[in-house]
Design an enzyme around this catalytic site. Structure first.
Site: not given
Ligand code: UD1
Length: 430
Positions: A397, A305, A22-23, A122, A117
Protein backbone atom coordinates in the site's frame (compact mmCIF):
# COMPACT_ATOMS: atom_id res chain seq x y z
CA UNK A 1 -0.68 -15.46 -1.88
CA UNK A 2 2.43 -13.34 -2.20
CA UNK A 3 4.89 -13.36 0.67
CA UNK A 4 8.31 -11.95 1.43
CA UNK A 5 10.94 -14.61 2.11
CA UNK A 6 13.88 -13.21 4.07
CA UNK A 7 17.18 -14.64 5.20
CA UNK A 8 18.41 -12.36 7.94
CA UNK A 9 21.89 -11.44 9.02
CA UNK A 10 23.28 -9.20 6.28
CA UNK A 11 24.05 -5.62 7.34
CA UNK A 12 22.40 -3.21 4.90
CA UNK A 13 25.06 -1.19 3.12
CA UNK A 14 24.82 1.29 0.25
CA UNK A 15 22.53 4.00 -1.08
CA UNK A 16 18.77 4.09 -1.45
CA UNK A 17 16.60 6.61 -3.30
CA UNK A 18 13.40 7.69 -1.52
CA UNK A 19 10.20 8.18 -3.54
CA UNK A 20 7.42 10.76 -3.32
CA UNK A 21 5.41 10.97 -0.10
CA UNK A 22 2.39 8.68 -0.26
CA UNK A 23 0.35 10.75 2.19
CA UNK A 24 1.09 14.01 0.36
CA UNK A 25 0.29 12.36 -2.98
CA UNK A 26 -3.13 11.23 -1.73
CA UNK A 27 -4.09 14.78 -0.73
CA UNK A 28 -2.60 16.39 -3.85
CA UNK A 29 -4.16 13.93 -6.31
CA UNK A 30 -7.56 14.57 -4.73
CA UNK A 31 -7.04 18.35 -4.80
CA UNK A 32 -6.07 18.20 -8.49
CA UNK A 33 -9.73 17.63 -9.39
CA UNK A 34 -10.61 21.10 -8.05
CA UNK A 35 -9.79 22.79 -11.36
CA UNK A 36 -11.11 22.16 -14.88
CA UNK A 37 -7.65 22.89 -16.27
CA UNK A 38 -4.95 20.23 -16.65
CA UNK A 39 -2.62 19.54 -13.75
CA UNK A 40 0.75 17.76 -13.99
CA UNK A 41 2.01 16.05 -10.84
CA UNK A 42 5.52 14.62 -10.54
CA UNK A 43 7.07 12.26 -7.98
CA UNK A 44 3.82 10.33 -7.42
CA UNK A 45 4.79 7.04 -5.76
CA UNK A 46 3.61 3.94 -7.65
CA UNK A 47 1.99 2.23 -4.66
CA UNK A 48 -1.40 0.62 -4.14
CA UNK A 49 -2.95 3.53 -2.21
CA UNK A 50 -2.23 6.14 -4.89
CA UNK A 51 -3.32 3.74 -7.64
CA UNK A 52 -6.66 3.01 -5.92
CA UNK A 53 -7.29 6.74 -5.41
CA UNK A 54 -6.61 7.32 -9.11
CA UNK A 55 -9.17 4.59 -9.94
CA UNK A 56 -11.70 6.26 -7.61
CA UNK A 57 -11.11 9.54 -9.46
CA UNK A 58 -11.50 7.82 -12.85
CA UNK A 59 -14.78 6.29 -11.66
CA UNK A 60 -16.37 9.77 -11.52
CA UNK A 61 -15.02 10.89 -14.90
CA UNK A 62 -11.59 12.37 -14.09
CA UNK A 63 -9.10 11.72 -16.91
CA UNK A 64 -5.74 10.56 -15.58
CA UNK A 65 -2.83 9.99 -17.97
CA UNK A 66 0.36 8.42 -16.71
CA UNK A 67 3.22 10.14 -18.51
CA UNK A 68 5.72 7.82 -16.83
CA UNK A 69 5.80 5.69 -13.68
CA UNK A 70 5.85 8.73 -11.38
CA UNK A 71 4.21 11.50 -13.41
CA UNK A 72 0.47 11.90 -13.95
CA UNK A 73 -1.56 14.40 -15.91
CA UNK A 74 -5.03 15.02 -14.51
CA UNK A 75 -8.02 16.67 -16.14
CA UNK A 76 -11.23 16.94 -14.17
CA UNK A 77 -13.32 19.03 -16.56
CA UNK A 78 -15.74 16.17 -17.28
CA UNK A 79 -16.71 14.88 -13.85
CA UNK A 80 -20.13 13.23 -14.26
CA UNK A 81 -20.75 11.87 -10.78
CA UNK A 82 -20.25 13.24 -7.26
CA UNK A 83 -20.48 9.88 -5.46
CA UNK A 84 -17.44 7.81 -4.49
CA UNK A 85 -18.37 4.15 -4.11
CA UNK A 86 -17.80 1.99 -1.08
CA UNK A 87 -15.25 -0.27 -2.87
CA UNK A 88 -12.65 2.49 -3.01
CA UNK A 89 -13.15 3.63 0.58
CA UNK A 90 -12.80 0.03 1.76
CA UNK A 91 -9.48 -0.27 -0.04
CA UNK A 92 -8.17 3.13 0.94
CA UNK A 93 -9.51 5.41 3.61
CA UNK A 94 -7.99 8.53 2.11
CA UNK A 95 -10.51 8.39 -0.77
CA UNK A 96 -12.44 10.59 1.67
CA UNK A 97 -10.21 13.49 0.60
CA UNK A 98 -12.47 13.61 -2.46
CA UNK A 99 -15.19 14.81 -0.07
CA UNK A 100 -13.38 18.09 0.66
CA UNK A 101 -12.25 18.47 -2.95
CA UNK A 102 -15.70 17.87 -4.50
CA UNK A 103 -17.48 19.93 -1.85
CA UNK A 104 -15.13 22.85 -2.51
CA UNK A 105 -15.56 22.70 -6.28
CA UNK A 106 -19.17 21.54 -6.75
CA UNK A 107 -20.66 22.31 -3.28
CA UNK A 108 -21.84 18.70 -3.14
CA UNK A 109 -20.26 15.30 -2.53
CA UNK A 110 -21.21 11.79 -1.41
CA UNK A 111 -18.58 9.44 -0.13
CA UNK A 112 -19.00 6.11 1.59
CA UNK A 113 -18.31 6.36 5.33
CA UNK A 114 -14.93 4.83 6.18
CA UNK A 115 -15.04 2.07 8.80
CA UNK A 116 -12.51 1.29 11.52
CA UNK A 117 -9.18 -0.24 10.62
CA UNK A 118 -6.39 -2.38 11.99
CA UNK A 119 -4.92 0.39 14.10
CA UNK A 120 -8.17 1.23 15.89
CA UNK A 121 -11.20 3.49 15.69
CA UNK A 122 -10.82 6.33 13.20
CA UNK A 123 -13.59 8.90 13.84
CA UNK A 124 -14.23 11.69 11.29
CA UNK A 125 -16.18 14.05 13.56
CA UNK A 126 -13.64 16.86 13.04
CA UNK A 127 -13.97 16.68 9.25
CA UNK A 128 -17.75 16.95 9.63
CA UNK A 129 -17.45 19.78 12.15
CA UNK A 130 -15.27 21.70 9.68
CA UNK A 131 -17.61 21.20 6.71
CA UNK A 132 -20.62 22.29 8.82
CA UNK A 133 -18.75 25.38 9.99
CA UNK A 134 -18.29 26.28 6.31
CA UNK A 135 -22.07 26.12 5.91
CA UNK A 136 -22.45 22.66 4.38
CA UNK A 137 -25.26 20.33 5.37
CA UNK A 138 -23.75 17.00 6.33
CA UNK A 139 -25.82 13.88 6.89
CA UNK A 140 -25.01 10.21 7.13
CA UNK A 141 -27.46 7.94 5.33
CA UNK A 142 -27.18 4.37 4.06
CA UNK A 143 -23.47 4.27 4.88
CA UNK A 144 -22.76 7.45 2.93
CA UNK A 145 -21.62 10.87 4.10
CA UNK A 146 -23.69 13.28 2.05
CA UNK A 147 -22.67 16.89 2.10
CA UNK A 148 -24.09 19.79 0.10
CA UNK A 149 -24.83 23.48 0.22
CA UNK A 150 -25.77 26.42 -2.00
CA UNK A 151 -22.67 28.30 -0.95
CA UNK A 152 -19.64 27.61 1.26
CA UNK A 153 -18.78 30.52 3.58
CA UNK A 154 -15.45 31.00 5.34
CA UNK A 155 -15.47 30.67 9.13
CA UNK A 156 -13.31 30.34 12.23
CA UNK A 157 -12.77 26.60 12.91
CA UNK A 158 -11.11 25.16 15.98
CA UNK A 159 -10.20 21.48 15.64
CA UNK A 160 -10.63 19.64 18.96
CA UNK A 161 -7.90 17.16 18.08
CA UNK A 162 -4.86 17.66 15.88
CA UNK A 163 -5.96 15.74 12.80
CA UNK A 164 -4.04 15.50 9.54
CA UNK A 165 -7.10 14.26 7.65
CA UNK A 166 -9.49 16.92 8.99
CA UNK A 167 -6.97 19.72 8.36
CA UNK A 168 -6.53 18.55 4.76
CA UNK A 169 -10.24 18.01 4.02
CA UNK A 170 -11.28 21.36 5.53
CA UNK A 171 -8.41 23.21 3.84
CA UNK A 172 -9.53 21.94 0.42
CA UNK A 173 -13.17 22.93 0.93
CA UNK A 174 -12.24 26.33 2.42
CA UNK A 175 -9.90 27.10 -0.50
CA UNK A 176 -13.04 27.60 -2.63
CA UNK A 177 -15.37 29.00 0.05
CA UNK A 178 -16.46 32.65 -0.02
CA UNK A 179 -14.41 34.79 2.37
CA UNK A 180 -11.88 33.98 5.05
CA UNK A 181 -11.39 30.75 6.99
CA UNK A 182 -9.10 30.19 9.94
CA UNK A 183 -8.25 26.63 11.01
CA UNK A 184 -6.94 26.61 14.59
CA UNK A 185 -5.10 23.67 16.13
CA UNK A 186 -4.25 22.53 12.61
CA UNK A 187 -1.95 19.59 11.89
CA UNK A 188 1.59 20.67 10.92
CA UNK A 189 2.78 17.55 9.07
CA UNK A 190 4.96 18.08 5.97
CA UNK A 191 2.18 16.79 3.74
CA UNK A 192 -0.24 19.43 5.08
CA UNK A 193 2.31 22.04 3.95
CA UNK A 194 2.79 20.28 0.62
CA UNK A 195 -0.95 20.34 -0.06
CA UNK A 196 -1.14 24.06 0.81
CA UNK A 197 1.78 24.78 -1.54
CA UNK A 198 0.08 22.80 -4.30
CA UNK A 199 -3.27 24.56 -3.81
CA UNK A 200 -1.46 27.92 -3.83
CA UNK A 201 0.24 26.93 -7.10
CA UNK A 202 -3.31 26.49 -8.47
CA UNK A 203 -4.28 30.00 -7.38
CA UNK A 204 -5.49 29.40 -3.81
CA UNK A 205 -4.60 31.85 -1.03
CA UNK A 206 -3.46 29.80 1.98
CA UNK A 207 -1.06 31.06 4.64
CA UNK A 208 0.35 29.53 7.81
CA UNK A 209 0.44 25.84 6.79
CA UNK A 210 3.08 24.20 8.97
CA UNK A 211 1.94 26.22 12.00
CA UNK A 212 -1.06 25.72 14.33
CA UNK A 213 -3.11 28.36 12.53
CA UNK A 214 -3.91 28.18 8.83
CA UNK A 215 -5.53 31.23 7.20
CA UNK A 216 -7.35 30.81 3.93
CA UNK A 217 -8.90 33.43 1.66
CA UNK A 218 -11.35 31.59 -0.56
CA UNK A 219 -11.15 31.96 -4.34
CA UNK A 220 -13.91 31.22 -6.86
CA UNK A 221 -11.76 29.22 -9.25
CA UNK A 222 -8.46 27.36 -9.35
CA UNK A 223 -6.24 26.93 -12.40
CA UNK A 224 -3.86 24.32 -13.83
CA UNK A 225 -0.43 23.74 -12.33
CA UNK A 226 2.73 21.64 -12.45
CA UNK A 227 3.90 20.35 -9.11
CA UNK A 228 6.45 17.94 -7.61
CA UNK A 229 5.52 16.01 -4.45
CA UNK A 230 7.91 16.06 -1.46
CA UNK A 231 9.94 12.93 -0.53
CA UNK A 232 8.37 10.36 1.79
CA UNK A 233 9.39 11.00 5.38
CA UNK A 234 8.18 7.59 6.57
CA UNK A 235 9.78 5.56 3.76
CA UNK A 236 13.04 7.37 4.56
CA UNK A 237 12.66 6.71 8.30
CA UNK A 238 11.98 3.04 7.64
CA UNK A 239 15.27 2.65 5.73
CA UNK A 240 17.10 4.61 8.46
CA UNK A 241 15.86 2.14 11.07
CA UNK A 242 16.62 -0.80 8.75
CA UNK A 243 20.24 0.39 8.78
CA UNK A 244 20.20 0.62 12.58
CA UNK A 245 18.67 -2.79 13.16
CA UNK A 246 20.99 -4.65 10.72
CA UNK A 247 24.16 -2.87 11.97
CA UNK A 248 24.47 -1.33 8.55
CA UNK A 249 25.64 1.84 6.81
CA UNK A 250 22.98 3.35 4.54
CA UNK A 251 22.87 6.65 2.68
CA UNK A 252 19.17 7.55 2.38
CA UNK A 253 18.97 9.89 -0.64
CA UNK A 254 16.44 12.36 -1.94
CA UNK A 255 15.04 13.38 1.44
CA UNK A 256 14.37 16.63 3.31
CA UNK A 257 16.50 16.13 6.48
CA UNK A 258 14.39 18.70 8.39
CA UNK A 259 11.36 16.38 8.08
CA UNK A 260 13.42 13.56 9.64
CA UNK A 261 14.64 15.41 12.73
CA UNK A 262 12.66 13.46 15.34
CA UNK A 263 13.74 10.19 13.70
CA UNK A 264 17.41 11.21 13.49
CA UNK A 265 17.31 12.38 17.13
CA UNK A 266 16.12 8.96 18.35
CA UNK A 267 18.73 7.13 16.24
CA UNK A 268 21.45 9.31 17.79
CA UNK A 269 20.06 8.61 21.26
CA UNK A 270 20.33 4.85 20.77
CA UNK A 271 23.93 5.13 19.58
CA UNK A 272 23.83 5.36 15.78
CA UNK A 273 25.77 7.91 13.79
CA UNK A 274 23.61 10.18 11.65
CA UNK A 275 25.18 12.46 9.05
CA UNK A 276 22.97 14.99 7.30
CA UNK A 277 23.66 16.72 4.01
CA UNK A 278 21.40 18.88 1.83
CA UNK A 279 19.18 16.10 0.55
CA UNK A 280 20.50 12.92 2.15
CA UNK A 281 20.93 11.33 5.55
CA UNK A 282 23.51 8.61 6.27
CA UNK A 283 22.91 6.21 9.16
CA UNK A 284 25.78 4.10 10.48
CA UNK A 285 25.23 1.57 13.24
CA UNK A 286 28.61 0.34 14.38
CA UNK A 287 27.94 0.05 18.12
CA UNK A 288 25.38 -2.05 20.04
CA UNK A 289 22.03 -0.23 20.25
CA UNK A 290 21.10 1.51 23.50
CA UNK A 291 17.64 1.89 25.05
CA UNK A 292 15.44 5.00 25.10
CA UNK A 293 11.89 6.19 25.70
CA UNK A 294 9.56 7.40 22.96
CA UNK A 295 6.11 8.96 22.80
CA UNK A 296 4.39 9.35 19.45
CA UNK A 297 3.06 12.85 18.83
CA UNK A 298 1.78 15.00 15.98
CA UNK A 299 4.55 16.59 13.84
CA UNK A 300 7.21 17.71 14.75
CA UNK A 301 6.99 14.95 17.39
CA UNK A 302 7.96 11.36 16.74
CA UNK A 303 5.52 9.99 14.09
CA UNK A 304 3.09 7.23 14.97
CA UNK A 305 3.85 5.81 11.51
CA UNK A 306 7.43 5.12 12.74
CA UNK A 307 6.37 3.53 16.04
CA UNK A 308 6.60 -0.14 14.96
CA UNK A 309 10.00 0.44 13.32
CA UNK A 310 11.52 1.99 16.48
CA UNK A 311 10.02 -0.78 18.64
CA UNK A 312 11.79 -3.36 16.44
CA UNK A 313 15.08 -1.51 17.04
CA UNK A 314 14.53 -1.10 20.78
CA UNK A 315 13.69 -4.80 21.00
CA UNK A 316 17.35 -5.43 20.13
CA UNK A 317 18.82 -2.73 22.38
CA UNK A 318 20.58 -3.01 25.71
CA UNK A 319 18.23 -2.27 28.61
CA UNK A 320 14.57 -1.40 28.99
CA UNK A 321 12.70 1.06 26.79
CA UNK A 322 9.18 2.45 27.06
CA UNK A 323 7.19 3.40 23.98
CA UNK A 324 3.91 5.29 24.39
CA UNK A 325 1.47 5.46 21.50
CA UNK A 326 -0.59 8.61 21.90
CA UNK A 327 -2.24 8.91 18.46
CA UNK A 328 -4.01 5.58 17.80
CA UNK A 329 -5.38 3.31 20.51
CA UNK A 330 -4.65 -0.06 18.96
CA UNK A 331 -1.29 0.15 17.30
CA UNK A 332 0.65 -2.61 19.07
CA UNK A 333 -1.04 -5.60 17.39
CA UNK A 334 2.18 -6.58 15.62
CA UNK A 335 3.94 -7.12 18.96
CA UNK A 336 2.55 -10.68 19.09
CA UNK A 337 4.32 -11.42 15.79
CA UNK A 338 7.56 -9.86 17.05
CA UNK A 339 7.30 -11.96 20.21
CA UNK A 340 7.22 -15.06 17.97
CA UNK A 341 10.63 -13.90 16.72
CA UNK A 342 11.97 -13.75 20.28
CA UNK A 343 11.23 -10.16 21.33
CA UNK A 344 10.53 -9.50 25.01
CA UNK A 345 7.79 -6.85 25.01
CA UNK A 346 4.86 -6.31 27.34
CA UNK A 347 1.99 -4.14 26.19
CA UNK A 348 -0.16 -2.34 28.76
CA UNK A 349 -2.82 -0.16 27.16
CA UNK A 350 -1.05 2.35 24.97
CA UNK A 351 2.41 1.57 26.36
CA UNK A 352 4.97 -1.04 25.35
CA UNK A 353 7.65 -2.00 27.84
CA UNK A 354 10.55 -3.46 25.92
CA UNK A 355 13.37 -5.50 27.40
CA UNK A 356 16.03 -5.76 24.73
CA UNK A 357 17.17 -9.21 23.56
CA UNK A 358 20.45 -9.97 21.76
CA UNK A 359 18.84 -11.36 18.59
CA UNK A 360 15.59 -12.21 16.84
CA UNK A 361 15.02 -15.59 15.24
CA UNK A 362 13.23 -16.04 11.91
CA UNK A 363 9.59 -17.17 11.94
CA UNK A 364 6.44 -17.28 9.81
CA UNK A 365 4.63 -14.00 10.53
CA UNK A 366 1.78 -11.89 9.19
CA UNK A 367 1.82 -8.17 8.38
CA UNK A 368 -1.13 -6.68 10.31
CA UNK A 369 -1.01 -3.27 8.62
CA UNK A 370 1.23 -1.09 6.44
CA UNK A 371 3.87 0.26 8.84
CA UNK A 372 3.91 -2.72 11.22
CA UNK A 373 4.37 -4.93 8.15
CA UNK A 374 7.45 -2.95 7.08
CA UNK A 375 8.79 -3.08 10.65
CA UNK A 376 8.42 -6.87 10.74
CA UNK A 377 10.37 -7.11 7.46
CA UNK A 378 13.18 -5.13 9.13
CA UNK A 379 13.05 -7.50 12.10
CA UNK A 380 13.38 -10.40 9.64
CA UNK A 381 16.43 -8.77 8.02
CA UNK A 382 18.21 -8.75 11.36
CA UNK A 383 17.01 -12.18 12.51
CA UNK A 384 18.87 -15.44 12.57
CA UNK A 385 17.46 -17.76 9.90
CA UNK A 386 14.48 -17.45 7.62
CA UNK A 387 11.41 -15.24 8.08
CA UNK A 388 8.34 -15.48 5.86
CA UNK A 389 5.99 -12.49 5.92
CA UNK A 390 2.35 -13.01 4.86
CA UNK A 391 -0.19 -10.36 3.79
CA UNK A 392 2.42 -8.19 2.10
CA UNK A 393 -0.41 -6.44 0.25
CA UNK A 394 -0.53 -4.14 3.29
CA UNK A 395 3.15 -3.23 2.86
CA UNK A 396 2.65 -2.61 -0.87
CA UNK A 397 0.00 0.00 0.00
CA UNK A 398 2.80 2.40 0.86
CA UNK A 399 6.25 1.13 -0.16
CA UNK A 400 7.26 1.08 -3.81
CA UNK A 401 9.62 -1.79 -4.74
CA UNK A 402 10.36 -2.38 -1.05
CA UNK A 403 12.08 -5.74 -1.55
CA UNK A 404 14.04 -4.49 -4.59
CA UNK A 405 15.35 -1.45 -2.69
CA UNK A 406 16.34 -3.71 0.23
CA UNK A 407 18.03 -6.16 -2.18
CA UNK A 408 20.08 -3.29 -3.62
CA UNK A 409 21.40 -2.70 -0.08
CA UNK A 410 22.48 -6.34 0.21
CA UNK A 411 19.41 -7.83 1.89
CA UNK A 412 18.45 -11.41 1.09
CA UNK A 413 14.75 -10.90 0.45
CA UNK A 414 12.48 -12.11 -2.35
CA UNK A 415 8.83 -11.89 -3.17
CA UNK A 416 7.49 -15.44 -3.54
CA UNK A 417 4.06 -16.59 -4.70
CA UNK A 418 4.09 -20.37 -4.28
CA UNK A 419 5.46 -22.98 -1.91
CA UNK A 420 7.82 -24.02 -4.70
CA UNK A 421 9.27 -20.52 -5.00
CA UNK A 422 9.71 -20.42 -1.23
CA UNK A 423 11.57 -23.75 -1.25
CA UNK A 424 13.76 -22.47 -4.10
CA UNK A 425 14.62 -19.37 -2.03
CA UNK A 426 15.48 -21.53 0.99
CA UNK A 427 17.78 -23.73 -1.12
CA UNK A 428 19.44 -20.68 -2.65
CA UNK A 429 20.21 -18.92 0.66
CA UNK A 430 21.24 -22.19 2.31
C1 UD1 B 1 -2.88 10.49 8.81
C2 UD1 B 1 -1.97 9.62 8.00
C3 UD1 B 1 -1.54 8.40 8.80
C4 UD1 B 1 -0.93 8.84 10.14
C5 UD1 B 1 -1.86 9.81 10.87
C6 UD1 B 1 -1.24 10.41 12.12
C7 UD1 B 1 -2.68 9.99 5.73
C8 UD1 B 1 -3.40 9.47 4.53
N1 UD1 B 1 -2.68 9.20 6.81
O1 UD1 B 1 -4.04 9.71 9.12
O2 UD1 B 1 -0.57 7.68 8.04
O3 UD1 B 1 -0.75 7.69 10.95
O4 UD1 B 1 -2.22 10.90 10.00
O5 UD1 B 1 -0.05 11.07 11.79
O6 UD1 B 1 -2.09 11.05 5.71
N2 UD1 B 1 -9.39 11.99 15.05
C9 UD1 B 1 -10.61 12.30 15.63
N3 UD1 B 1 -11.59 12.87 14.86
C10 UD1 B 1 -11.40 13.14 13.53
C11 UD1 B 1 -10.16 12.85 12.94
C12 UD1 B 1 -9.16 12.27 13.72
O7 UD1 B 1 -10.80 12.06 16.82
O8 UD1 B 1 -12.33 13.66 12.89
C13 UD1 B 1 -8.31 11.41 15.88
C14 UD1 B 1 -7.88 10.03 15.39
O9 UD1 B 1 -8.68 9.00 15.92
C15 UD1 B 1 -6.46 9.96 15.91
C16 UD1 B 1 -5.98 11.41 15.80
O10 UD1 B 1 -7.15 12.21 15.71
O11 UD1 B 1 -6.46 9.58 17.26
C17 UD1 B 1 -5.10 11.71 14.62
O12 UD1 B 1 -5.71 11.24 13.44
P1 UD1 B 1 -5.47 11.94 12.03
O13 UD1 B 1 -4.32 12.89 12.14
O14 UD1 B 1 -6.75 12.44 11.51
O15 UD1 B 1 -5.01 10.70 11.14
P2 UD1 B 1 -5.37 10.45 9.63
O16 UD1 B 1 -5.49 11.73 8.89
O17 UD1 B 1 -6.47 9.45 9.55
Amino acid sequence: MEQYAIKGGNPLVGEVEIGGAKNAALAILAAAIMTDETVLIENVPDVRDTNVLIQAMESIGVIVNRIDRHTVKINASHIHDLTIEDDYIKKIRASYYLLGALLGKYKKAEVSLPGGCNIGLRPIDQHIKGFRALGANVRIEHGLIITETEELKGNHIYLDVVSVGATINVMMAAAMAAGKTTIENAAKEPHVVDLANFLNSMGADIKGAGTDVIRIKGVSRLHGSEYTIIPDQIEAGTFMFAAAVTKGDVMVKNVIPKHLESISAKLLEIGCEVEESDDAVRVVASKPLGHTHVKTLPYPGFPTDMQPQIVVALGLSQGTSIVTESIFENRFKYVDELTRMGANIKVEGNTAIIDGVTRYTGAGITAPDLRAGAALVIAGLSAEGITVVDDIKFIERGYEDFHLKLQSLGAQIEKVDTERELQKFKLKVG
